[in-house]
Write a protein that holds these residues in place. Structure first.
Motif, PDB file in Angstrom:
ATOM      1  N   TRP A  28       0.850  -1.183   0.000  1.00 63.90           N
ATOM      2  CA  TRP A  28       0.000   0.000   0.000  1.00 63.90           C
ATOM      3  C   TRP A  28       0.891   1.239   0.000  1.00 63.90           C
ATOM      4  O   TRP A  28       2.092   1.167   0.237  1.00 63.90           O
ATOM      5  N   ALA A  29       0.272   2.403  -0.237  1.00 71.44           N
ATOM      6  CA  ALA A  29       1.018   3.659  -0.314  1.00 71.44           C
ATOM      7  C   ALA A  29       0.557   4.584   0.819  1.00 71.44           C
ATOM      8  O   ALA A  29      -0.536   5.149   0.753  1.00 71.44           O
ATOM      9  N   PRO A  30       1.348   4.737   1.892  1.00 72.52           N
ATOM     10  CA  PRO A  30       0.963   5.616   2.998  1.00 72.52           C
ATOM     11  C   PRO A  30       0.836   7.067   2.544  1.00 72.52           C
ATOM     12  O   PRO A  30       1.541   7.508   1.625  1.00 72.52           O
ATOM     13  N   SER A  31      -0.051   7.798   3.220  1.00 66.56           N
ATOM     14  CA  SER A  31      -0.202   9.214   2.924  1.00 66.56           C
ATOM     15  C   SER A  31      -0.163  10.083   4.174  1.00 66.56           C
ATOM     16  O   SER A  31       0.018  11.295   4.072  1.00 66.56           O
ATOM     17  N   LEU A  32      -0.326   9.483   5.341  1.00 67.79           N
ATOM     18  CA  LEU A  32      -0.330  10.246   6.591  1.00 67.79           C
ATOM     19  C   LEU A  32       1.082  10.309   7.173  1.00 67.79           C
ATOM     20  O   LEU A  32       1.818   9.320   7.166  1.00 67.79           O
ATOM     21  N   SER A  33       1.431  11.466   7.685  1.00 63.43           N
ATOM     22  CA  SER A  33       2.743  11.633   8.317  1.00 63.43           C
ATOM     23  C   SER A  33       2.708  11.145   9.755  1.00 63.43           C
ATOM     24  O   SER A  33       1.667  11.170  10.414  1.00 63.43           O
ATOM     25  N   VAL A  34       3.860  10.681  10.230  1.00 61.01           N
ATOM     26  CA  VAL A  34       3.983  10.111  11.575  1.00 61.01           C
ATOM     27  C   VAL A  34       5.040  10.870  12.362  1.00 61.01           C
ATOM     28  O   VAL A  34       6.151  11.093  11.862  1.00 61.01           O
ATOM     29  N   SER A  35       4.690  11.242  13.585  1.00 60.45           N
ATOM     30  CA  SER A  35       5.653  11.833  14.519  1.00 60.45           C
ATOM     31  C   SER A  35       5.923  10.819  15.616  1.00 60.45           C
ATOM     32  O   SER A  35       5.011  10.462  16.379  1.00 60.45           O
ATOM     33  N   VAL A  36       7.154  10.328  15.686  1.00 61.76           N
ATOM     34  CA  VAL A  36       7.551   9.387  16.736  1.00 61.76           C
ATOM     35  C   VAL A  36       8.094  10.206  17.909  1.00 61.76           C
ATOM     36  O   VAL A  36       9.089  10.918  17.761  1.00 61.76           O
ATOM     37  N   VAL A  37       7.432  10.119  19.051  1.00 62.22           N
ATOM     38  CA  VAL A  37       7.839  10.869  20.244  1.00 62.22           C
ATOM     39  C   VAL A  37       8.489   9.896  21.226  1.00 62.22           C
ATOM     40  O   VAL A  37       7.867   8.908  21.642  1.00 62.22           O
TER      41      VAL A  37
END
Length: 576
Positions: A28-37
């Motif tokens: 699949w092709a991700p579109s949402l950004s991820v912030s790793v805290v």
């Protein structure tokens, strides 16, 4: 694939997320950004290994940022050579400290659509971030939980970790098969991946968990005042918000070092108990001292004042606070803020009744005055709403809660002929309806948690003695209960009373549930009718507009005599 909003969530019963179909990893092709805290205090080498594993993730670099929050490390943490491209180290402000404060600091700086909380001593598998993030592309009110196993810290370098994770062979550097399994994994397996869990928030612990950024902020972030068990308390508030918890065992990770419970179990349990006792009302085992006042109560009782007299409101409030469920907060709803300030004729004030009522209740910490009802009572787990004219009886709340717990329902409605309707709502069900943007909350709760219609005689024992059972085809002016016990095929009367205090009470862990079905309690309630006071018009007397109201419970002769005596004394005093 595009990111789904909360309203896009298909019908999910309780926590059974089976209708959701996540894409296969790598397809699949991700579109949402991820912030790793990542909250961190010391442990530079472990942090180096954690960042090396994150640098080898399958999730696209341009959609991922990593925020390491240095919570007072000495010496300060530094950024290693092997780390994701968008990695930075920030420090907490001096106004606070601890894991919760550090997580909140990172979340405030995060720009990603998804917040991924990760411990600073976790070596994640190559697909870890992708596995958890893929669910959040389906719907916006999910919380995903990664798998973890505890291992003693091996002698590894950042290069070794990066190469192993990048090659998809985490086991080549960490032996997960012989690692100590997390206790939550057993719960996840036993409840079919939390699909059948009654309280899935229990397994939502901190080391690796992801959610939409707006979900994190909607519940107020992590409580910085909770120094141990902050992840469980936070997960409880997420549950009341109506989220769905999804564990994904494909998001594997090795947690370096044994959990605190293994190192000093008794001390770890002792320190967390008071935090959870005050903030997680569903932990009834931690609230055994009757009469105590807790930070977050068990039930909110909402009473709309309307045109009720002060005496009617006082009876209803006292009944709510004096029942077998003592862990209660009362909200009185009226236009309190509309009362004008400034000079006024005190005795001839047009708002005389409301002002006297406000002063009478305003200083009791268990009573709140509100102009309108908040959309949700969260983090309070239950909300009762009922007419002032029908005060709760001693065991009413206890029986209603036991009924909800027994059937895992989200809403209980009880028709009170001639008086309106009483309801008890489960906050997590109400929260789910709000997240879905439902126009009809009751219909939404019916689809996600279920609605139960009850007979008033199940929950107001004096109703059984004072009022005849509703006859078929009642006149339009006398509404009947929504659905009787006979129509639902559920026990009524004494059978319901016995059932509510047995298995349901024990399953929910409430002392109230165990007491609700006792013969002595039922007999006492039926004999005295305590908690149900007659209104302003007597039986058979016409009410406003000349309409005869429903019959009231039989009057207590001793009480009538005492009132008559009091009236004569007052008359004598006035005559003197």
């Amino acid at each position: 694939m595009t990111g789904g909003a909360a309203s896009d969530l298909p019908p999910i019963r309780h926590n059974d997320y089976s209708p959701l179909r996540p894409p296969a990893l790598g397809e699949w092709a991700p579109s949402l950004s991820v912030s790793v805290v990542i909250p961190a205090h010391g442990g530079q080498h472990r942090l180096d290994l954690t960042l090396a594993a994150l640098a080898a993730q399958t999730y696209p670099d341009h959609l991922m940022e990593v925020i390491v929050v240095d919570d007072g490390s000495d010496p300060p943490l530094r950024l290693p050579e092997i780390a994701p491209r968008g990695t930075r180290i920030v420090t907490t402000d001096p106004g606070g400290w601890g894991i919760a404060h550090a997580v909140n600091t990172g979340a405030a700086l995060a720009g990603g659509d998804i917040l991924q909380r990760l411990d600073a001593d976790m070596i994640t598998s190559r697909e870890h971030i992708e596995a958890l993030a893929r669910w959040h592309h389906l719907a916006g009110c999910l919380v995903t939980i990664g798998a973890k196993r505890f291992v003693e810290e091996p002698a590894l370098t950042s290069v070794q970790v990066y190469e192993a994770v990048h090659a998809g062979s985490l086991e080549s550097v960490v032996n997960l098969s012989s690692a100590l399994a997390s206790s939550t994994e057993q719960t996840i397996a036993r409840t079919n991946g939390l699909r059948t869990s009654r309280n899935p928030y229990h397994v939502c612990t901190g080391p690796t968990v992801a959610m939409r950024r707006e979900t994190f902020h909607a519940v107020g972030g992590v409580d910085p005042h909770v120094l141990r068990g902050e992840d469980t308390e936070f997960a409880y508030r997420l549950a009341q918000h109506g989220v769905v918890f999804i564990p994904d065992m494909a998001a594997r990770a090795a947690h370096l070092g044994l959990p605190a419970q293994r190192r000093d179990r008794q001390r770890a349990l002792r320190v967390v108990a008071p935090y959870l006792a005050h903030r997680v009302p569903l932990r009834r085992d931690l609230r055994k001292e009757r009469g105590r006042r807790w930070l977050v109560p068990y039930v909110e009782v909402v009473l709309h004042v309307g045109d009720a007299t002060q005496e009617q409101v006082r009876r209803a409030v006292n009944a709510a606070l004096e029942g077998t469920v003592t862990d209660v907060r009362v909200t009185l709803v009226a236009p309190w803020s509309a009362l004008p300030s400034g000079r006024r004729p005190v005795l001839r004030d047009p708002a005389f009744e409301m002002r006297v009522m406000r002063e009478h209740f305003a200083h009791d910490e268990r009573i709140r005055l509100a102009d309108e009802v908040a959309p949700s009572p969260a983090p309070i787990p239950f909300r009762y709403t009922g007419p002032v004219s029908v005060p709760l009886e001693r065991e009413s709340l206890e029986r209603m809660i036991a009924t909800l717990q027994e059937g895992r329902c989200g809403l209980l409605t009880v028709g009170l002929p001639g008086e309106g309707t009483a309801t008890l709502a489960r906050t997590e069900a109400l929260g789910r309806a709000l997240l879905l943007g439902a126009d009809d909350a009751a219909a939404s709760i019916g689809a996600t948690h279920g609605v139960r219609h009850g007979d008033p005689r199940e929950f107001w024992p004096s109703w059984r003695a004072a009022r005849p059972a509703p006859r078929p085809g009642p006149p339009e002016s006398a509404p009947r209960p929504d659905v009787s016990a006979a129509e639902t095929g559920e026990p009524s009367g004494t059978e319901a009373g016995r059932a509510s205090g047995t298995e349901a009470g024990r399953a929910s862990g409430t002392e109230a549930g165990r007491a609700s079905g006792t013969e002595a309690g039922r007999a006492s309630a039926a004999k005295t009718g305590k908690g149900h006071e007659p209104g302003g018009t007597g039986p058979g007397k016409p009410g406003p507009g000349g309409r005869a109201p429903e019959s009231r419970p039989a009057a207590d002769p001793a009480r009538d005599d005492s009132r008559s005596l009091l009236a004569r004394l007052r008359a004598a005093i006035r005559a003197d």
